[in-house]
Design an enzyme around this catalytic site. Structure first.
Site, PDB file in Angstrom:
ATOM      1  CG  ASN A 205      -1.669   1.232   1.459  1.00  0.00           C
ATOM      2  OD1 ASN A 205      -1.781   2.057   0.548  1.00  0.00           O
ATOM      3  ND2 ASN A 205      -2.212   1.400   2.654  1.00  0.00           N
TER       4      ASN A 205
ATOM      5  CE  LYS B  72       0.038   3.217   4.807  1.00  0.00           C
ATOM      6  NZ  LYS B  72       0.080   3.309   6.248  1.00  0.00           N
TER       7      LYS B  72
ATOM      8  CG  HIS C  97      -5.709   1.770   5.145  1.00  0.00           C
ATOM      9  ND1 HIS C  97      -5.234   2.757   5.965  1.00  0.00           N
ATOM     10  CD2 HIS C  97      -4.727   0.852   5.030  1.00  0.00           C
ATOM     11  CE1 HIS C  97      -3.989   2.450   6.321  1.00  0.00           C
ATOM     12  NE2 HIS C  97      -3.657   1.300   5.766  1.00  0.00           N
TER      13      HIS C  97
ATOM     14  CD  GLU D 152      -2.796   5.450   6.812  1.00  0.00           C
ATOM     15  OE1 GLU D 152      -2.777   5.535   5.573  1.00  0.00           O
ATOM     16  OE2 GLU D 152      -1.896   4.881   7.465  1.00  0.00           O
TER      17      GLU D 152
ATOM     18  CD  GLU E 288      -3.323  -2.683   7.173  1.00  0.00           C
ATOM     19  OE1 GLU E 288      -2.207  -2.880   6.677  1.00  0.00           O
ATOM     20  OE2 GLU E 288      -4.007  -1.683   6.933  1.00  0.00           O
TER      21      GLU E 288
ATOM     22  N   GLY F  90       2.668   2.177  10.725  1.00  0.00           N
ATOM     23  CA  GLY F  90       3.583   3.299  10.560  1.00  0.00           C
ATOM     24  C   GLY F  90       4.294   3.684  11.839  1.00  0.00           C
TER      25      GLY F  90
ATOM     26  CB  SER G 279       5.464  -1.942  11.682  1.00  0.00           C
ATOM     27  OG  SER G 279       5.053  -0.613  11.982  1.00  0.00           O
TER      28      SER G 279
ATOM     29  N   GLY H  17       5.038   1.246   4.513  1.00  0.00           N
ATOM     30  CA  GLY H  17       6.344   1.881   4.304  1.00  0.00           C
ATOM     31  C   GLY H  17       7.364   1.004   3.581  1.00  0.00           C
TER      32      GLY H  17
END
Ligand code: PGA
Length: 254
Positions: free
Chosen positions: A8, A10, A94, A96, A170, A176, A216, A238
């Protein structure tokens, strides 16, 4: 069970960076039972599709959808437009989207329905926040988020009849943050999700719904997480931005 290694991106990697990633990504060829998926920004989707080579074995999806097929919704993207642009999957709900943009369970349900309308595979993201975990509400929260979709008559029936569906667990506190759930933490939540899928869909169908872990994930912890019971893949933020690190995570699935 097919394993799914998904990235992902982002709000990173515009078209130039996406092209650069694909020129450098060497697929580890982890085997026929491993699917490699990237969720780039929608503006980078066509650059990805043009730059990806068949040998890389990548599939592409979008990070979000609007429930409607078209209309006066400035800044939004419909499932039909995503499919027309070449996406085959869509992230839905998600954390976020839920926590930064206030997306509700009801909206995730409508977005899964929209994905199905356009022939996209929805990847429903669920996960608890740190306060929710500390209050002992892990099971209540993740099953509520799953039930919003599974319990809907139309989408539930689609999933039951075998239309592709994936879940990504998640934990919000691990996204993150560098804070990873242990393989045991992941297995505990995945077991709850699998049991609910079995209750709603029957054992055989539930066994065909991949449950991914995200939060992570890095090359050095991917192997341990992927070895945990009921962990069928990973959703990587990330560490999916770098082609070598995404390839190393994919290699851990082999
Ligand atoms: P992270 O993100 O790997 O950077 O923690 C995961 C995600 O949000 O999908």
């Amino acid at each position: 069970m097919t394993r799914v290694i998904a990235g992902n991106w982002k709000m990173h990697h515009g078209p130039s960076a996406a092209r650069d990633f694909l020129s450098r990504f060497r697929s580890p060829d982890p085997g026929p039972d491993v699917r490699l998926v990237l969720f780039p920004s929608a503006v980078s989707l066509s650059a990805c599709l043009e730059s990806a080579s068949g040998a890389q074995g990548l599939e592409f999806g979008v990070q979000n959808l609007h429930p409607e097929a078209s209309g006066a919704f400035t800044g939004e993207l419909s499932a039909e437009m995503a499919a027309d642009a070449g996406a085959t999957l869509a992230l839905v709900g998600h954390s976020e989207r839920r926590h930064v943009f206030g997306e509700s369970d009801d909206e995730t349900r409508l977005k899964v329905a929209a994905a199905y309308r356009a022939g996209l595979t929805p990847v429903l993201c669920v996960g608890e926040t740190l306060p929710e975990r500390r209050e002992g509400r892990l099971q209540e929260v993740i099953l509520r988020q799953l039930d919003a979709v599974l319990g809907d008559e139309a989408t539930g029936a689609r999933i039951a009849e075998g239309t592709p569906f994936m879940v990504a667990y998640e934990p919000v506190w691990a996204i993150g943050t560098g804070e990873t759930a242990t393989p045991e933490d992941a297995a505990e939540a995945h077991r709850m999700l699998r049991a609910r899928l079995e209750g709603g869909l029957g054992r055989e169908r539930a066994g065909g719904v991949p449950i991914l872990y995200g939060g992570s994930v890095k090359p050095d912890n991917a192997g341990g997480l992927l070895a945990a019971p009921d962990v069928d893949g990973v959703l990587v933020g990330g560490a999916s931005l770098d082609p070598d690190s995404f390839a190393a995570i994919a290699a851990a699935a082999g």
